[in-house]
Design a protein around this motif. Structure first.
Motif, PDB file in Angstrom:
ATOM      1  N   MET A  63       0.847  -1.192   0.000  1.00  0.00           N
ATOM      2  CA  MET A  63       0.000   0.000   0.000  1.00  0.00           C
ATOM      3  C   MET A  63       0.890   1.252   0.000  1.00  0.00           C
ATOM      4  N   PHE A 123       2.753   2.833  -3.139  1.00  0.00           N
ATOM      5  CA  PHE A 123       2.059   3.693  -4.100  1.00  0.00           C
ATOM      6  C   PHE A 123       1.434   4.919  -3.459  1.00  0.00           C
ATOM      7  N   PRO A 138      -2.731  -5.531  -3.119  1.00  0.00           N
ATOM      8  CA  PRO A 138      -2.765  -4.095  -2.803  1.00  0.00           C
ATOM      9  C   PRO A 138      -2.019  -3.220  -3.801  1.00  0.00           C
ATOM     10  N   ALA A 139      -0.930  -3.725  -4.373  1.00  0.00           N
ATOM     11  CA  ALA A 139      -0.190  -2.900  -5.337  1.00  0.00           C
ATOM     12  C   ALA A 139      -1.048  -2.653  -6.571  1.00  0.00           C
ATOM     13  N   PHE A 170      -4.277  -2.601  -6.663  1.00  0.00           N
ATOM     14  CA  PHE A 170      -5.322  -1.644  -6.275  1.00  0.00           C
ATOM     15  C   PHE A 170      -4.771  -0.217  -6.264  1.00  0.00           C
ATOM     16  N   MET A 171      -3.670  -0.018  -5.565  1.00  0.00           N
ATOM     17  CA  MET A 171      -3.139   1.342  -5.403  1.00  0.00           C
ATOM     18  C   MET A 171      -2.696   1.923  -6.749  1.00  0.00           C
ATOM     19  N   ALA A 172      -1.947   1.132  -7.524  1.00  0.00           N
ATOM     20  CA  ALA A 172      -1.480   1.620  -8.828  1.00  0.00           C
ATOM     21  C   ALA A 172      -2.667   1.825  -9.763  1.00  0.00           C
ATOM     22  N   GLN A 192      -4.502   5.042  -9.092  1.00  0.00           N
ATOM     23  CA  GLN A 192      -3.812   6.213  -9.648  1.00  0.00           C
ATOM     24  C   GLN A 192      -3.955   6.286 -11.165  1.00  0.00           C
ATOM     25  N   MET A 238       3.862  -3.483 -10.915  1.00  0.00           N
ATOM     26  CA  MET A 238       2.860  -2.431 -11.172  1.00  0.00           C
ATOM     27  C   MET A 238       3.554  -1.088 -11.376  1.00  0.00           C
ATOM     28  N   LYS A 239       4.709  -0.895 -10.762  1.00  0.00           N
ATOM     29  CA  LYS A 239       5.469   0.347 -11.009  1.00  0.00           C
ATOM     30  C   LYS A 239       5.878   0.419 -12.473  1.00  0.00           C
TER      31      LYS A 239
END
Lengths: 106, 409
Positions: free
Chosen positions: A71, A74, B376-377, B379-381, B384, B404-405
């Motif tokens: 979490m 990001f 979670p990555a 979701f977060m990425a 954005q 995801m980055k």
């Protein structure tokens, strides 16, 4: 019980007694301290309770879970001492803890 | 009455209303604040009612948005167990059921939504429950446990969370869904299929394409669900989770524009500049998607609470964010961002069999929504990327060899 100092991004300090067993996030939210939103209420689902843990306290606040790590990866303005405050449980060991807040949680 | 003495009246002491009151004080609002709520409780968080609270992992104190003492200290008057029966926009006053009349400088309508009920025989039997309030959750919890069988009518998120909680507490659960698959209104087939299998693996019975004919009772309490095909499903308690209806009556009677929700602008203001509406009750612009809609989520409630409170104190009104929501079931955390409008393709990232994956709903190469299970990555990425409307490579998105980055780069 632990005395915790929450420092807003503008420098305003709030020092509060927080009951053991609560999270550092709950200590702020229940006392209406601005700067920690915690939209999901502590489910580690939103990353809006981001804080910077004072370097001296990093070890005592414990390890990040993989979930929290992802979490934070990001979130905005993340630093090595970034934590989600809903994931730090308050105990007597954290008496004196200082956390600082980012400019925004959104 | 002096304008400044009138202050803010908030109708509805739920998550949205309670947050708006607290934020007004955080923002330095000095005039009176009155929070009127029908429930006997000060504002509390609703999401845990079907999650941690139902499993006994949260108590009333942790549910409360603020401690009891907060309201008096902050000068917020709580009118609990109270109901606003009339709103007079010309005189800027509201009348409570008790007969009290109060003037406002600004009014915030946070009246929420109520659970839709099934219009079948036996719907008013004891043990036929809905889940909106702490009292509802208390009634449900007292009927769950070893040897108890929960029948969930409607395979939506609340129903599935309750089914998971029933299993966690040692009871049984059966989910009765009218559509060919659970989560039919809110998720795509891949996610429906995943949750179906996961629940089945945990011992939950899932029945789709079934119609409820009646609830059957003994001595006034439900003992079975009768299906339209005649089948009888024995149970100890029923949870009806078939959607919600916005509580727009007060607003509509006062002449505020409503259409399945009180119509507000992007700053949570109604057609009356002195009146805001926030939370589940609103029909709001979904600017990212070029349409209007009603959102039932904490993220929406808090966003609009921040907007209304900001506007009232004269702070810049925060813009809308990508909407999001989550659901906890067993060891699964589902996080959802965005809304699947105008979608022409769905990209799966990761393997559902591994218990960690994400579904990206695309319009062309732009992500419109993401559903992430223990991811979670993603979701977060995803959240954005949805906000930035940036085109991505579908090949990279589908390939977990790219982080995801890297997908977002």
């Amino acid at each position: 019980m632990a005395k915790i100092t929450y420092v807003e991004h503008n420098g305003s300090e709030h020092t509060l007694e927080v009951k053991s067993g609560l999270s550092v996030m709950e200590g702020a939210v229940k006392n209406n301290v601005p700067g920690i939103d915690a939209d999901c209420g502590g489910a580690c689902a939103c990353a809006t309770c981001h804080v910077y843990v004072d370097e001296a306290w990093l070890a005592k606040t414990g390890e990040k879970s993989a979930m929290e790590e992802s979490m934070l990866d990001f979130a905005e303005n993340v630093e090595p001492n970034s934590r989600l405050s809903c994931q730090i449980k308050v105990s007597d060991d954290l008496d004196g803890l200082i956390v600082r807040m980012p400019e925004s949680q959104h | 009455m002096e304008k400044n003495d009138a202050g803010v009246i908030i109708v509805g002491a739920g998550h949205a209303g309670g947050t708006a009151a607290a934020l007004l004080r955080q923002f330095g609002y000095a005039a009176p604040i009155r929070l009127v709520g029908e429930e006997p409780l000060a504002p509390y968080q609703r999401p845990p009612l079907s999650k941690a609270w139902l499993k006994g992992e949260a108590d009333a104190e942790s549910l409360a948005l603020k401690p009891e003492s907060f309201y008096a200290e902050a000068g917020i008057t709580l009118s609990l167990g109270g109901r606003v029966v009339a709103l007079d926009r010309a005189s800027k006053t509201v009348r409570l059921e008790s007969g009290e009349t109060h003037a406002y400088e600004a009014l915030i309508l946070a009246t929420g939504a109520r659970a839709r009920k099934l219009d079948v025989a036996g719907a008013d039997l004891d043990g036929v429950l809905v889940l909106r309030s702490a009292a509802d959750a208390e009634a449900l919890k007292s009927s769950l446990g070893p040897g108890k069988r929960l029948a969930v009518v409607g395979g939506g998120y609340i129903g599935l969370e309750a089914a998971a909680s029933s299993r966690a507490l040692g009871g049984e659960a059966v989910v009765l869904e009218r559509e060919p698959r659970i989560l039919a209104r809110v998720a795509g087939p891949v996610l429906s299929d995943f949750f179906t299998r996961y629940h089945q693996g945990k011992g939950v019975e899932i029945r789709t394409e079934v119609e409820i004919a009646a609830f059957e009772g003994e001595r006034g309490r439900v003992v079975a669900v009768r299906l339209a095909n005649g089948e009888r499903i024995a149970c100890d308690v029923v949870l009806v989770g078939v959607g919600a209806i916005p509580n727009t009556e007060l607003a509509a009677e006062a002449g505020l524009a409503c259409d399945n929700g009180i119509i507000v602008d992007a700053g949570a203001r109604t057609v009356d500049p002195a009146i805001f509406a926030i939370g589940d009750v609103t029909r709001r612009p979904l600017e990212r998607y070029g349409r209007d809609g009603r959102l039932e989520s904490v993220a929406n409630a808090l966003e609009q609470a921040r907007q209304a409170a900001s506007a009232i104190v004269g702070r810049p009104v925060p813009p809308s964010e990508v909407t999001w929501n989550w659901s906890d079931q067993y060891d699964l955390k589902l996080q959802i961002a965005g809304l699947p409008f105008d979608v022409d393709d769905v990209v799966l990232r990761g393997d559902p069999a591994s218990g960690s994956f994400a579904l990206f709903h695309l319009a062309g190469d732009v992500i419109q929504a993401v559903e992430a299970v223990n991811a979670p990555a993603e979701f977060m990425a995803g959240r954005q990327l949805i906000g930035h409307l940036r085109a991505i490579s579908r090949a990279r998105l589908a390939d977990t060899a790219f982080s995801m980055k890297e997908v977002a780069a």
